[in-house]
Scaffold this motif. Sequence first.
Motif, PDB file in Angstrom:
ATOM      1  N   ALA A 130       0.826  -1.215   0.000  1.00 38.91           N
ATOM      2  CA  ALA A 130       0.000   0.000   0.000  1.00 38.91           C
ATOM      3  C   ALA A 130       0.857   1.261   0.000  1.00 38.91           C
ATOM      4  N   ASP A 131       0.348   2.282  -0.699  1.00 34.27           N
ATOM      5  CA  ASP A 131       0.938   3.619  -0.645  1.00 34.27           C
ATOM      6  C   ASP A 131       0.212   4.488   0.376  1.00 34.27           C
ATOM      7  N   GLY A 132      -1.033   4.121   0.661  1.00 37.70           N
ATOM      8  CA  GLY A 132      -1.817   4.927   1.587  1.00 37.70           C
ATOM      9  C   GLY A 132      -3.033   4.189   2.089  1.00 37.70           C
ATOM     10  N   ILE A 133      -3.757   4.856   2.981  1.00 37.73           N
ATOM     11  CA  ILE A 133      -4.969   4.287   3.572  1.00 37.73           C
ATOM     12  C   ILE A 133      -6.092   5.313   3.459  1.00 37.73           C
ATOM     13  N   ILE A 134      -7.216   4.858   2.916  1.00 37.40           N
ATOM     14  CA  ILE A 134      -8.424   5.683   2.898  1.00 37.40           C
ATOM     15  C   ILE A 134      -9.302   5.231   4.052  1.00 37.40           C
ATOM     16  N   ARG A 135      -9.673   6.176   4.908  1.00 41.92           N
ATOM     17  CA  ARG A 135     -10.571   5.862   6.019  1.00 41.92           C
ATOM     18  C   ARG A 135     -11.988   6.230   5.600  1.00 41.92           C
ATOM     19  N   ILE A 195       1.391   6.204   3.452  1.00 46.03           N
ATOM     20  CA  ILE A 195       2.332   5.272   4.068  1.00 46.03           C
ATOM     21  C   ILE A 195       3.716   5.455   3.450  1.00 46.03           C
ATOM     22  N   ARG A 196       3.729   5.751   2.143  1.00 45.38           N
ATOM     23  CA  ARG A 196       4.986   6.030   1.451  1.00 45.38           C
ATOM     24  C   ARG A 196       5.140   7.539   1.253  1.00 45.38           C
TER      25      ARG A 196
END
Length: 653
Positions: free
Chosen positions: A387-392, A411-412
Amino acid sequence: MKRNVYLNMKSIEAARQIMFDQFPGADESGAEDIDSVDALGRILAEPAVAALSAPNYHAAAMDGIALDAKLSFGASDDEPKILVSGKDAFWINTGHVMPEGTNAVIMIEHLNVIDSVKNGSSNGSSIEINSPAFPWQNVRKMGEDIVATELIFPRGHKITSYSLGALIAGGVFRVSVKKKPKVLIIPTGSELKSWQYANDNGLKPGDVIDSNSWVLGALCVEYGASFESHAIIHDEIEIIMDAVREATLSSYDMVFIIGGSSAGSKDYAKPVIDSLGEVFVHGVTMMPGKPLLFGKVNEKPVFGIPGYPVSAVVAFEQFAGPLLLKMHGLNPAAKQRETIDVVPARKIASKLGVEEFLRVKIGSVDGRFMASQLPRGAGSITTLTEADGIIRIPPHVEGIAEKEIVKAELIRPLAAIEDTVVITGSHDNTLDLLADQICRTRPGVTISSSHVGSMGGLMAIRKKTCHVAGSHLLDPEDGSYNISYIKKYLPGERVWLVNLVMREQGLIVAGGNPEKIKGLDDLKKKELVFINRQGGAGTRVLLDYKLKELGMTPADIRGYENEEYTHMSVAVAVLSGRADAGMGIYAAAKALSLDFIPVFTESYDLVIPDRFFHTEKIQVLLETIKTNDFKKRVGELGGYGTETTGEAILLES
């Protein structure tokens, strides 16, 4: 033992508030004195006050002559002044102590020595100056940086590498710092095996390697704590209870029970905490991580951490981690990630009433950050590593529409995402190899690939959500690949068609081919189970074409409707016995030591819009696939040909 029943589940915010309310003195942990040189990353428990001034003497800031500035007043080009070295001017180097009675330095390049030098030195020479110096010019005055007795850092300051320099320069060689919170991690579960056991003995079906202890331990360190791991405890409530009781009566500040936090009959975390102390929260409205529980035993916080790896990480980051930060004297929000606006590449569904942490890949395409969701399984640790990121997704939202702008936690680093080539479409093993080869030769440029089938890749180009599509769509009319589909589905788009590899497609079967399968027509045997690729995949198109040639229909094949999204997933399905055969590439069969029955040799191409073709990151990709090193590594996979690799044609549809 009877099943547990979740207490009333709490929202993340409500559960976190309960946690902080129950441990109000968490930030009042003890202190210890340590050498300043060992204090990197630690939190000051007391102010750091300078014992020395820095510098602790008046020091020359330039090479030249030191003098009393008033002797230079009135000097000019028309009326230069003459000074005598050793009498009213003193040669000096940067950093040296200023001679008594001097308060300025004239740089050596602004001097003119007019007498001959005696014995190789300038002592006794006459020096001409053409401009005046002002007091303290080019001098580092005593205490210019730090003055003795001044505050260098207040309590609560986190020591950085720069901080170390200030402490030592100011004569602060010992500091009082907050003690690191100490965590005991207790992995539970009769199925668990240590990595050492797995390394020495291998695993049998049902065995699970304990990776959570190491992940959570590393997270503890990142959050400023220390940790120890208890030996794995099987599902025996009395032994788990003894371990928790002993830990909370000793020097540990926090305890994790990994596994057994859900509501099954073998989930012992809740009854253990309940018996020894009090449970405050059991169940949080978040996914992954819903079974999280925490309570208090002997005034120490004890967490029941879910056993699925992603659930464990989310539970830590949302609860145990913030409490550790508070214990260490830091703001519990200190680890909040940078956020950016992203656009989902496809519509995303979600459940009402639960806050979901969706792992996504992110790439910058046409000035927008496009997000592609990764699998949601709580047991897939790779959805975090990829993952490069997290969508909440908030609990009151039922899904995210395509093209809706939402926030993603990174995350990156953002710079790394900007240098990512987003490849969407058909899966091929050489894409992973290509990503590794680029990292070897051109660090900084990375590849993010998602597997949605060849048609899905062309649609991603059409929707402007990727840089490159992987495709191998056969035109049954003329035997060509991709061109007719590009003209049909990408009208008006200038694209480059670049060959990556030629590859063998065929049937992947169990090692030794126990069912004696010789070709596609053998799939009519009703006792055989087939595993297919998803609709829109080039492999599916090829299969349907070959079935038609043989006069067969999907109804002739048991399992035709069973789908996987990658060649390796098809191979794993065969390896596990879930299917007897599946259509895929030779490299996937070889990787898992399965047998392979060739059916067709096809072209696997990269479809690249012209507006991206000449960008630096795409040129890096194209240069890499033409190298002998890449072609050699492709050949070692088996089932590939690289004779036309890198050949490109421009299509204007």
